[in-house]
Design an enzyme around this catalytic site. Structure first.
Site, mmCIF file in Angstrom:
data_model
loop_
_atom_site.group_PDB
_atom_site.id
_atom_site.type_symbol
_atom_site.label_atom_id
_atom_site.label_comp_id
_atom_site.label_asym_id
_atom_site.label_seq_id
_atom_site.Cartn_x
_atom_site.Cartn_y
_atom_site.Cartn_z
ATOM 1 N N LYS A 276 0.784 -1.201 -0.154
ATOM 2 C CA LYS A 276 -0.063 0.105 0.176
ATOM 3 C C LYS A 276 0.642 1.121 -0.034
ATOM 4 O O LYS A 276 2.137 1.275 0.529
ATOM 5 C CB LYS A 276 -0.881 -0.023 1.155
ATOM 6 C CG LYS A 276 -1.807 -0.934 1.381
ATOM 7 C CD LYS A 276 -2.817 -0.783 2.556
ATOM 8 C CE LYS A 276 -3.901 -1.848 2.806
ATOM 9 N NZ LYS A 276 -4.976 -1.484 1.681
ATOM 10 N N ARG A 350 -10.670 -11.035 1.417
ATOM 11 C CA ARG A 350 -11.408 -12.401 0.946
ATOM 12 C C ARG A 350 -10.830 -13.662 0.743
ATOM 13 O O ARG A 350 -11.478 -14.668 1.098
ATOM 14 C CB ARG A 350 -11.886 -11.838 -0.524
ATOM 15 C CG ARG A 350 -10.916 -11.750 -1.493
ATOM 16 C CD ARG A 350 -10.966 -10.977 -2.692
ATOM 17 N NE ARG A 350 -11.278 -9.536 -2.343
ATOM 18 C CZ ARG A 350 -11.282 -8.679 -3.175
ATOM 19 N NH1 ARG A 350 -11.521 -8.962 -4.473
ATOM 20 N NH2 ARG A 350 -11.396 -7.446 -2.864
#
Length: 493
Positions: A276, A350
């Site tokens: 990130k 997920r």
């Protein structure tokens, strides 16, 4: 905080401050009228001076009114009578609590008796208790000097004798929700070097000991035996060991199928190899707010002793870059046997949730609801006001939406159409873990839906609602109110 229900004459009540509602147009509530009479029109005089119009959340503090035992009377704006709602009541009461002088340790109010269409005394009393706890919450900061608690210690809810039982029940519910929200906030606000997967496991065990829940905290060896290859692929780059937490509140009949809550527990998310940007990365300690909300709900369940069977599943780990970390292009084998091509290691939530969703099958659930700070795309779509809701069952979706409206913790249903599934196609595995920039929150939900085909399932994307940035930076405790309200509705059925 202590809550009590009384029907005493307000002017004779010994309290540090009376909170009295005023509608727009300087219209007095029944409590305001009675105090105005005994104080020789002191309230009317204050309003005529123009100091207050009654707009929602406005306040005016009066002192030493003649005929009133309480040393302070705070006038609180309630807005227009035609716009009266549970939401406006919450906003007005929150503003009043925030405006209290430092020396006030207890207050009394008749807000639970105010007239609001299609709203019961129980609902109003619950809202007051929940808001009181939320408005007085102090961040559990790690500082040299301990954070001083808010001075407010007691809220007295004024109610007619015929309404006292309902008000008492409401206060109990609201207090339970408020305590659950506070726990979720506390866990989210802790720094990631303290709130690790092991720490979350210990918090689950602490809750289990306090309230009699059944608990298992599985370590890496046990997770490996379950063949949770997708979950383990995320934790591979971290020195912190993962945990898989299973909490069970078993107060329903043995024949009752449980509601299963699944919370994403990434205690820090660097993005892994797909790193990130550095700006605001500290906020990625909040990537475990799904897990925190499940623990918060169980706190409330323990207080309420709801006659339900509820299971909480929390896969928790860090997502870190290292020589062992999963790489873009790697293929993982999930617990379900489906293989996953990892195109972006920052789409890790997920990957841990899908194995937990497969694990949920063994409980033969009535419904499964997963809660996750899953996608930045959901923030772009819905902002910070509502959570994104996806579901494979319309009845479940409607029940959650209704609970959110009632709890002032709203969600908005997003599409989960098969049209989007093709974006997850992979040449090298059964499914890719991302579907491109377009409809990012929808394709993330589509990914999860492939592991939730054997039961009624809903997904709450709380990336925009789980915490606030800026001056009021901190966890919000959402969607604990929504989930507890949903469970209360299920128990009532």
């Amino acid at each position: 905080m202590e809550f009590s229900i009384k029907s005493a004459a307000p002017e004779k009540l010994r309290t540090d401050c009376l909170l009295v509602g005023i509608y727009e147009g300087r219209k007095l509530t029944d409590l305001a009228k009675s105090l105005d009479t005994v104080s020789e029109k002191a309230i009317s005089a204050a309003l005529k001076s123009g100091d207050m119009e009654g707009k929602t959340g406005s306040t005016l503090l009066l002192r030493q009114l003649a005929g009133v035992v309480a040393p302070r009377v705070m006038l609180v704006g309630l807005g227009k009578t035609d716009d009266a709602s549970l939401k406006s009541l919450r906003n007005s009461f929150r503003a009043a609590v925030k405006a209290l002088p430092a020396g006030v340790e207890n207050v009394a109010t008749d807000f639970a008796s105010l007239s609001i269409k299609k709203t019961t005394v129980q609902q109003k009393a619950a809202a007051l208790a929940e808001v009181a706890l939320d408005a007085t919450y102090k961040v559990n900061a790690v500082k040299e000097k301990s954070v001083e608690p808010h001075p407010l210690k007691q809220v007295i809810v004024l109610a007619e004798k015929t309404e006292q039982a309902a008000a008492t029940e409401g206060v109990s519910q609201g207090s339970s929700v408020g305590q659950g929200v506070a726990l979720a906030k506390d866990l989210g606000n802790l720094p990631p070097n303290i709130c690790t997967p092991s720490y979350l496991g210990k918090q689950a065990e602490k809750l289990a000991k306090e309230y009699g829940f059944k608990v298992e905290v599985l370590e890496q060896a046990a997770i490996e035996k379950l063949n949770m290859g997708s979950f383990l692929g995320v934790t591979r780059g971290s020195e912190e060991p993962p945990r898989f937490i299973v909490l069970q509140h078993l107060h329903g009949k043995k024949s009752q199928k449980p509601v299963v809550l699944v919370g994403k527990g990434i205690t820090f998310d660097t993005g892994g190899i797909s790193l990130k940007p550095g700006a605001d990365m500290d906020e990625m300690k909040y990537d475990m707010c799904g897990a925190a909300s499940v623990l918060g709900v169980f706190k409330a369940l323990g207080e309420l002793k709801l006659p339900l069977n509820v299971v909480g599943l929390i896969p928790t780990c860090e997502n870190m870059p290292s020589g062992r970390a999963t790489k873009p292009g790697d293929v993982l084998t999930s617990m379900s046997g489906q293989t996953i091509e990892v195109l972006n290691t920052d789409a890790e939530g997920r990957l841990i949730l899908c194995d937990a969703l497969t694990y949920a099958e063994r409980f033969e659930p009535a419904a499964v609801i997963d809660i996750a700070t899953l996608t930045g795309a959901c923030v772009i779509a819905l902002g910070h006001h509502v959570s994104g809701l996806f579901a494979n069952n319309d009845t479940l979706a409607k029940a959650l939406l209704a609970a959110g409206e009632q709890a002032n913790d709203r969600a908005w249903q997003m599409p989960l159409w098969d049209d989007y599934q093709g974006q997850l196609d992979s040449n090298f595995a059964d499914i890719a873990n991302i579907g491109g920039r377009a409809a990012g929150s929808i394709t993330a939900a589509c990914f999860l839906s492939r592991f939730a085909k054997k039961y009624d399932w809903a997904h709450l994307d709380i990336a925009g609602t789980a915490w606030k940035s800026g001056k009021e930076k901190g966890g919000t405790g959402r969607p604990v109110p929504l989930l507890v309200t949903y469970l209360l509705d299920q128990a009532a059925k």
